[in-house]
Scaffold this active site. Structure first.
Site, PDB file in Angstrom:
ATOM      1  N   ASP A 245      18.386  50.218  54.382  1.00  0.00           N
ATOM      2  CA  ASP A 245      18.352  49.199  54.994  1.00  0.00           C
ATOM      3  C   ASP A 245      19.940  49.108  56.218  1.00  0.00           C
ATOM      4  O   ASP A 245      20.958  49.262  55.532  1.00  0.00           O
ATOM      5  CB  ASP A 245      18.276  47.894  54.482  1.00  0.00           C
ATOM      6  CG  ASP A 245      18.189  46.404  55.334  1.00  0.00           C
ATOM      7  OD1 ASP A 245      17.124  46.177  55.953  1.00  0.00           O
ATOM      8  OD2 ASP A 245      19.121  45.873  55.368  1.00  0.00           O
ATOM      9  N   GLU A 302      16.863  53.023  58.585  1.00  0.00           N
ATOM     10  CA  GLU A 302      16.469  51.946  59.602  1.00  0.00           C
ATOM     11  C   GLU A 302      17.808  52.218  60.763  1.00  0.00           C
ATOM     12  O   GLU A 302      18.802  51.460  60.741  1.00  0.00           O
ATOM     13  CB  GLU A 302      16.656  50.604  58.933  1.00  0.00           C
ATOM     14  CG  GLU A 302      16.066  49.811  60.093  1.00  0.00           C
ATOM     15  CD  GLU A 302      16.444  48.401  59.757  1.00  0.00           C
ATOM     16  OE1 GLU A 302      16.000  47.153  60.283  1.00  0.00           O
ATOM     17  OE2 GLU A 302      17.757  47.878  59.104  1.00  0.00           O
TER      18      GLU A 302
HETATM   19  C1  GLC Z   1      16.858  45.054  58.180  1.00  0.00           C
HETATM   20  C2  GLC Z   1      15.402  44.444  57.639  1.00  0.00           C
HETATM   21  C3  GLC Z   1      15.119  42.923  57.697  1.00  0.00           C
HETATM   22  C4  GLC Z   1      16.320  42.081  57.373  1.00  0.00           C
HETATM   23  C5  GLC Z   1      17.848  42.712  57.693  1.00  0.00           C
HETATM   24  C6  GLC Z   1      18.834  42.144  56.891  1.00  0.00           C
HETATM   25  O1  GLC Z   1      16.701  44.772  59.448  1.00  0.00           O
HETATM   26  O2  GLC Z   1      14.601  45.247  57.935  1.00  0.00           O
HETATM   27  O3  GLC Z   1      13.880  42.514  57.189  1.00  0.00           O
HETATM   28  O4  GLC Z   1      16.178  40.626  57.499  1.00  0.00           O
HETATM   29  O5  GLC Z   1      17.945  44.120  57.582  1.00  0.00           O
HETATM   30  O6  GLC Z   1      18.852  42.949  55.588  1.00  0.00           O
END
Ligand code: GLC
Length: 573
Positions: A245, A302
């Site tokens: 993440d 991500e």
């Molecule tokens: C990432 C996740 C999202 C979350 C954010 C904070 O972007 O995909 O859902 O709110 O991280 O952890």
């Protein structure tokens, strides 16, 4: 955990070699058996060295997939009970968004214990069973690891904030100042300042997301050791790797510059808050740990970037950082735009030094592709088009639960009426794309026997898995066919990507070509009229076109395709 793709039986080798694949493509046989799922036989070309080079990975939002105990919240046992369905899609892996202990300020993305499962989702025994049952079906399970921040309820943060001298004092990002003025004017991704004052330490702490999500300090050796311990923990408990993440945000510019225009978009990709150099070192270290485990576990990142050059950098200068950074340059496309598709897919195929692109359109943070691209009339055709773009391009594909049946975002008005309660403590606009999976026309779409944490989308009565199972031409069976081609057809497994000019501004076309000159052209007509495509861009002999399959089920012959249709035409030279 290793999924065997070495089962290249005689049948698979024969498929790879047969020239009749040109006129009687595997597409035809895939269509002959709609819903049959992926055959056990997989082509294993010489360069398919690792499972993740050609994988199909399915994202599950566990709250919304399948409830097994009637509390209205999906859980791990629910996922286990649906593994046969997941297998029928031909998947290589599932990625489950966070199911760790969490006060749910951001549904699991605020973790208060990285190695404990939140009781709402089940137990460690449930996890073990899920992994074991998935393995039996050839499906790997990826854990979503929130590496940038924890919950403010995590014991690490409680200790860190208790004094300036405790053993975890430097595990978070603390900064001196006075209570009235934050140290910088930076904006949090979720709005408001990135700083919160802590009255005990009399210091500010940094958070790129909510104030309940303090950023971990990756400069601290103690924190690093602890987080790498978490990585080992899940690998030792059967995880096939991680979806990481928010990786761009691990470090900040500690010269703490003021931003002359702090609100300018995108606030999530500022030079002082994203992709700072320390990130590479942490990811290299994490990669080393992951690579030291058997079964080729992976890091799926991500990795939001502004350009293909930045995306290339995320794999690591020496290709030793993130295995699979998600391509948000495609994932963020919001219009059915042939030129934009061409620009983004061409660059992914030609500017990543042969590294594996990771293509997707939907996830739990953004509008579902059904809603994003649908025109209200041709949504099914358009959904088949975006599926074909994701699944027939080279590299690894990510699917988001429900996209295979055309689940869309919940209407704004419907979402506004959705009640809050213990299972949904606060409203989040992103919940529109997180409604319960639509399994059948039964009450609550077969998701729960209780009251779902978020209402089921009202369209579930006609749009559900059961209704599409038996329909040969359904979106669901189109997905199955496409995944099957990815799995068993060399053209779509390892064929090189050939950028093409379609000759029509509304048509995006590319080819996948094998070393022996056979291949397939994929043509997507984003326009409103019938088009005959005159593709150029091949080197060498002109192709001889053969059989075609179209999303509409209606192939007019040659390279002619209807409005919003997608056709795949085999060729040889
Ligand atoms: C990432 C996740 C999202 C979350 C954010 C904070 O972007 O995909 O859902 O709110 O991280 O952890």
């Amino acid at each position: 955990m290793r999924r065997s793709i070495t089962r290249a039986t005689t049948a698979a080798v024969a498929l790879a070699a047969t020239p009749t694949a040109f006129l009687a493509p595997s597409i035809a046989s895939a269509q002959a058996a709609p819903g049959a799922g992926t055959a056990a036989v997989r082509v294993t070309p010489a360069d398919a060295a690792k499972w993740w080079h050609h994988a199909t990975i399915y994202e599950i939002y566990p709250r919304s997939f399948q409830d097994s105990n009637g509390d209205g919240v999906g859980d791990l046992n629910g996922i286990t009970s649906r593994l046969d369905y997941l297998k029928s899609l031909g998947l290589d892996a599932i990625w489950i968004t966070p199911f760790f202990k969490s006060p749910n300020a951001d549904f699991g993305y605020d973790v208060s214990d990285y190695t404990a499962i939140d009781p709402q989702y089940g137990t460690m025994a449930d996890w073990d069973r899920l992994v074991a049952e998935a393995k039996k079906r050839g499906i790997r399970v990826l854990v979503d690891l929130v590496v940038n921040h924890s919950s403010s309820e995590h014991p690490w943060f409680k200790e860190s904030r208790s004094s300036r001298t405790n053993p975890k004092a430097d595990w978070y990002v603390w900064k001196d100042g006075t209570p009235d003025t934050p140290p910088t004017n930076w904006r949090s991704i979720f709005g408001g300042p990135t700083w919160t004052w802590d009255p005990t330490r009399k210091q500010w702490y940094y958070h790129i997301f909510l104030s309940k999500q303090p950023d971990l300090n990756w400069r601290s050796p103690g924190l690093r050791k602890a987080m790498f311990g978490v990585v080992r923990f899940w690998l030792e408990h059967g995880a096939a790797g991680f979806r990481l993440d928010a990786t761009p945000y691990l470090f900040e510019d500690t010269s703490w510059p003021q931003d002359p225009d702090p609100g300018s978009e995108p606030v999530w990709l500022k030079p002082y808050n994203a992709q700072l150099p320390g990130t590479n070192e942490v990811l290299r270290e994490m990669r080393k740990i992951v690579d030291s485990y058997p079964g080729d576990p992976i890091l799926l990142g991500e990795s939001s970037t502004r350009s293909i050059e930045q995306l290339r950098a995320v794999y690591g200068k020496n290709k030793d950082e993130i295995h699979l950074p998600m391509n948000f340059l495609v994932g963020n496309i919001s219009k059915l735009d042939a030129a934009e598709f061409k620009r983004r897919y061409d660059e992914a195929a030609t500017k990543l030094d042969g590294l594996t692109p990771v293509e997707f359109f939907s996830n739990h943070d953004q509008t579902r592709q059904w809603t994003e691209f649908g025109d209200g009339t041709n949504n099914d055709l358009i959904a088949k088009m975006t599926a074909a773009l994701t699944l027939l391009n080279p590299g690894t594909a990510l699917l988001y639960y429900g996209e295979e049946i055309g689940m869309g975002d919940m209407d704004k008005a419907e979402l506004a009426k959705a009640p809050l309660g213990p299972n949904r403590p606060q409203a989040d606009a992103r919940d529109r794309a997180r409604t319960p999976m639509q399994w059948s026309a039964a009450p609550q779409a077969g998701f729960t026997s209780g009251t779902p944490w978020l209402p089921v989308d009202s369209r579930y009565r006609t749009r559900n898995v059961a209704a599409q199972e038996s329909n040969k031409g359904s979106l669901l069976n189109w997905y199955r066919d496409l995944v099957k081609w990815r799995n068993v057809d060399p053209t779509f497994r390892t064929g090189r990507y050939v950028p093409l000019e379609s000759g029509d501004a509304g048509v995006f076309a590319f080819a996948r070509e094998n070393a022996n000159g056979t291949g397939a052209i994929v043509m997507a007509n984003t326009g409103t009229g019938v088009v005959t495509v005159k593709p150029t861009g091949w080197t060498g002999a002109a192709p001889v076109f053969g059989a075609s399959v179209c999303a509409s089920g209606k192939w007019g012959g040659g390279l002619t395709l209807a409005a919003k249709d997608t056709c795949i035409v085999r060729y040889r030279r």
